[in-house]
Design an enzyme around this catalytic site. Structure first.
Site, PDB file in Angstrom:
ATOM      1  N   ALA A 263       0.781  -1.238   0.000  1.00 12.46           N
ATOM      2  CA  ALA A 263       0.000   0.000   0.000  1.00 12.46           C
ATOM      3  C   ALA A 263       0.813   1.288   0.000  1.00 12.46           C
ATOM      4  CB  ALA A 263      -0.947   0.007   1.200  1.00 12.46           C
ATOM      5  N   ALA A 264       1.960   1.311   0.666  1.00 12.51           N
ATOM      6  CA  ALA A 264       2.703   2.571   0.794  1.00 12.51           C
ATOM      7  C   ALA A 264       3.090   3.120  -0.582  1.00 12.51           C
ATOM      8  CB  ALA A 264       3.950   2.353   1.642  1.00 12.51           C
ATOM      9  N   GLY A 266       0.323   4.978  -0.159  1.00  5.24           N
ATOM     10  CA  GLY A 266      -1.079   5.014   0.214  1.00  5.24           C
ATOM     11  C   GLY A 266      -2.030   5.679  -0.748  1.00  5.24           C
ATOM     12  N   LYS A 268      -3.383   4.651  -3.600  1.00  2.00           N
ATOM     13  CA  LYS A 268      -4.482   3.788  -4.056  1.00  2.00           C
ATOM     14  C   LYS A 268      -5.434   3.450  -2.915  1.00  2.00           C
ATOM     15  CE  LYS A 268      -1.385   1.986  -7.517  1.00  2.00           C
ATOM     16  NZ  LYS A 268      -0.280   2.782  -6.929  1.00  2.00           N
ATOM     17  N   ASP A 286       1.856  -3.202   4.217  1.00  4.83           N
ATOM     18  CA  ASP A 286       3.173  -2.891   3.668  1.00  4.83           C
ATOM     19  C   ASP A 286       4.220  -3.549   4.548  1.00  4.83           C
ATOM     20  OD1 ASP A 286       4.261  -0.934   1.420  1.00  4.83           O
ATOM     21  OD2 ASP A 286       5.713  -0.963   3.068  1.00  4.83           O
ATOM     22  N   ASP A 313       4.434  -8.682   4.942  1.00 10.65           N
ATOM     23  CA  ASP A 313       5.183  -8.974   3.725  1.00 10.65           C
ATOM     24  C   ASP A 313       4.239  -9.664   2.741  1.00 10.65           C
ATOM     25  OD1 ASP A 313       6.837  -9.960   1.712  1.00 10.65           O
ATOM     26  OD2 ASP A 313       8.439 -10.538   3.086  1.00 10.65           O
ATOM     27  N   ASP A 328       0.090  -3.583  -6.205  1.00 10.62           N
ATOM     28  CA  ASP A 328       0.978  -2.607  -6.843  1.00 10.62           C
ATOM     29  C   ASP A 328       2.386  -2.923  -6.347  1.00 10.62           C
ATOM     30  OD1 ASP A 328       1.502  -0.335  -8.485  1.00 10.62           O
ATOM     31  OD2 ASP A 328       1.799   0.851  -6.667  1.00 10.62           O
ATOM     32  N   CYS A 380       4.856   0.791 -11.538  1.00 12.47           N
ATOM     33  CA  CYS A 380       5.206   2.100 -12.107  1.00 12.47           C
ATOM     34  C   CYS A 380       6.451   1.963 -12.978  1.00 12.47           C
ATOM     35  CB  CYS A 380       5.390   3.156 -11.021  1.00 12.47           C
ATOM     36  SG  CYS A 380       6.609   2.733  -9.762  1.00 12.47           S
TER      37      CYS A 380
END
Length: 438
Positions: A263-264, A266, A268, A286, A313, A328, A380
């Protein structure tokens, strides 16, 4: 405070980068404290160091052309002074050329390199004289020329040219070297676009609106985000438009259960919660527990209450099943070069192991998808090895999942889509939507 301080701070930032390979806010803050800079000079130091990192290959090519001393024979302080001076001459129109030379020469004295003053003065003045007639990279290798001209690693140039051709690759690199606007999304839980835009107008902050994204504005010269009207009140959040599409592609709706497994920082998690109208539940995980604090603080600022943060994890099993799982995953970051200049200095061998990590995460979190639920894989980066190849391998090994077509930015796709900065005015970003069929 002298004009020299911000240049010395820029050199300090660059030297820290050479040693630690990081261009982080902590380094800039350290430089600010070391040289007692105000906010304006801190911003200049950051801009100077960023400009050097963005254009270093071409800057070095020019410096070598005008220098009688080989680059590898120069003292490191002198070389950084030349790079910072060249960056001002070539890429910063608001700084007079004479000021770039004067501060570079003064920097030699300040750093105890008095003997180099004449050399630095001569190299930079020669560059100024030939500013409108600079040499072109002339290697017999076209990919080497592109690498120098746009200061991207040759291994990346080779991969992209081989897959997408020279024209597409060159446009991508040009876009990476341009200053991008930042997109601010209105927090529709507590505000609307009219209220937010009115607050910007009152403070004289210029922005652009996008009819395709009515709940957002683009700001080109933003400065510190916490100085924008409405920040402390939670009126907006910042997210790249491509990353913002993930919650839409996933089909997230109110009252769903969502797992954001990596998530980090954050973004999304936030956009998903707002799309859910703060209902249902989101589990934001995260591996780095300290990064979860930022998500918690941001949710509090935005008055989001349906998010639970968990240090975990994503390669390890997690109990529970969800309507939507967002993966992600950690990646090379080759889609966000324009925002993070240090990424272009990654060596190819540094990223070779990433596809296996990405595959392992995808396999693991797929176990948390409910039958009929959605699994979204995103990165990304624009590299096929981290994107399409990982997805195809996963689907080949998991017959219980299938691609789901979707539409994004008005374009239909078969379940996978790559956003490009030169085409979509976003970060380079990849998203894939899959459904669990059994």
């Amino acid at each position: 405070m002298s004009a020299l301080d911000s240049r010395l701070a820029a050199i300090y930032i660059l030297k820290r980068f050479r040693k630690q390979k990081s261009w982080a806010s902590e380094t800039i803050t350290s430089a600010q404290n070391r040289y007692n800079l105000d906010s304006r000079d801190t911003a200049l130091a950051a801009a100077l160091s960023k400009s050097v990192l963005e254009h270093q290959s071409l800057i070095d090519f020019y410096l070598q052309h005008f220098s009688s001393i080989p680059m590898d024979k120069m003292e490191s302080d002198v070389l950084e002074l030349l790079r910072v001076g060249a960056a001002q001459i070539l890429y910063m129109e608001r700084i007079p050329d004479s000021a770039a030379v004067d501060t570079a020469v003064s920097g030699c004295r300040a750093l105890g390199r008095k003997k180099a003053c004449g050399f630095v003065n001569a190299v930079l003045r020669n560059m100024i004289r030939e500013k409108n007639n600079l040499p072109e990279p002339d290697s017999s290798d076209p990919e080497e020329n592109l690498s120098i001209r746009y200061s991207h690693p040759k291994w990346l140039v080779h991969r992209l040219v081989s897959r997408y051709g020279r024209e597409h690759t060159e446009a991508f690199m040009i876009s990476n070297n341009e200053n991008e606007s930042r997109t601010l999304y209105v927090n529709t839980l507590i505000a609307d676009a009219h209220l937010f835009e009115s607050a910007l107008h009152e403070q004289g902050i210029s922005f652009d609106s996008d009819p395709q994204r009515p709940d957002s504005v683009q700001i080109r010269q933003m400065g510190r985000v916490d100085k924008i009207p409405g920040y402390s009140d939670g009126l907006f959040y910042i997210q790249d438009p491509a990353a913002h599409e993930v919650s839409s592609v996933a089909g997230i709706e109110p009252n769903m259960s969502v797992l954001d497994c990596c998530a980090a920082p954050g973004g999304k998690t936030v956009s998903s919660s707002i799309r859910m109208k703060n209902t249902g539940s989101i589990t934001a995980c995260d591996i780095h527990e300290n990064k979860l604090h930022r998500i918690t603080e941001n949710c509090s600022r935005l008055q989001i209450t349906n998010v639970e943060c968990l240090a975990h994890d994503a390669r390890e099993p997690l109990k529970g099943s969800f309507d939507v799982v967002l993966a992600d995953v950690p990646c090379s970051g080759m889609g966000v070069i324009r925002k993070r200049p240090e990424i272009r200095y990654k060596r190819e061998e540094e990223i070779l192991g990433l596809p296996q990590i990405q595959y392992d995460i995808l396999c693991n979190v797929s176990e948390n998808v409910k039958p009929g639920g959605i699994l979204v894989y995103s990165t990304c980066t624009v590299l096929k090895e981290e994107n399409e190849d990982v997805v195809h391998r996963f689907l080949s090994d998991h017959s219980g999942f299938e691609l789901v077509p979707f539409t994004t930015f008005g374009q239909s796709c078969d379940g996978m889509f790559t956003y490009w900065p030169q085409l979509h005015h976003t970060d380079g970003f990849f998203v894939c939507k899959m459904k669990k069929t059994n």
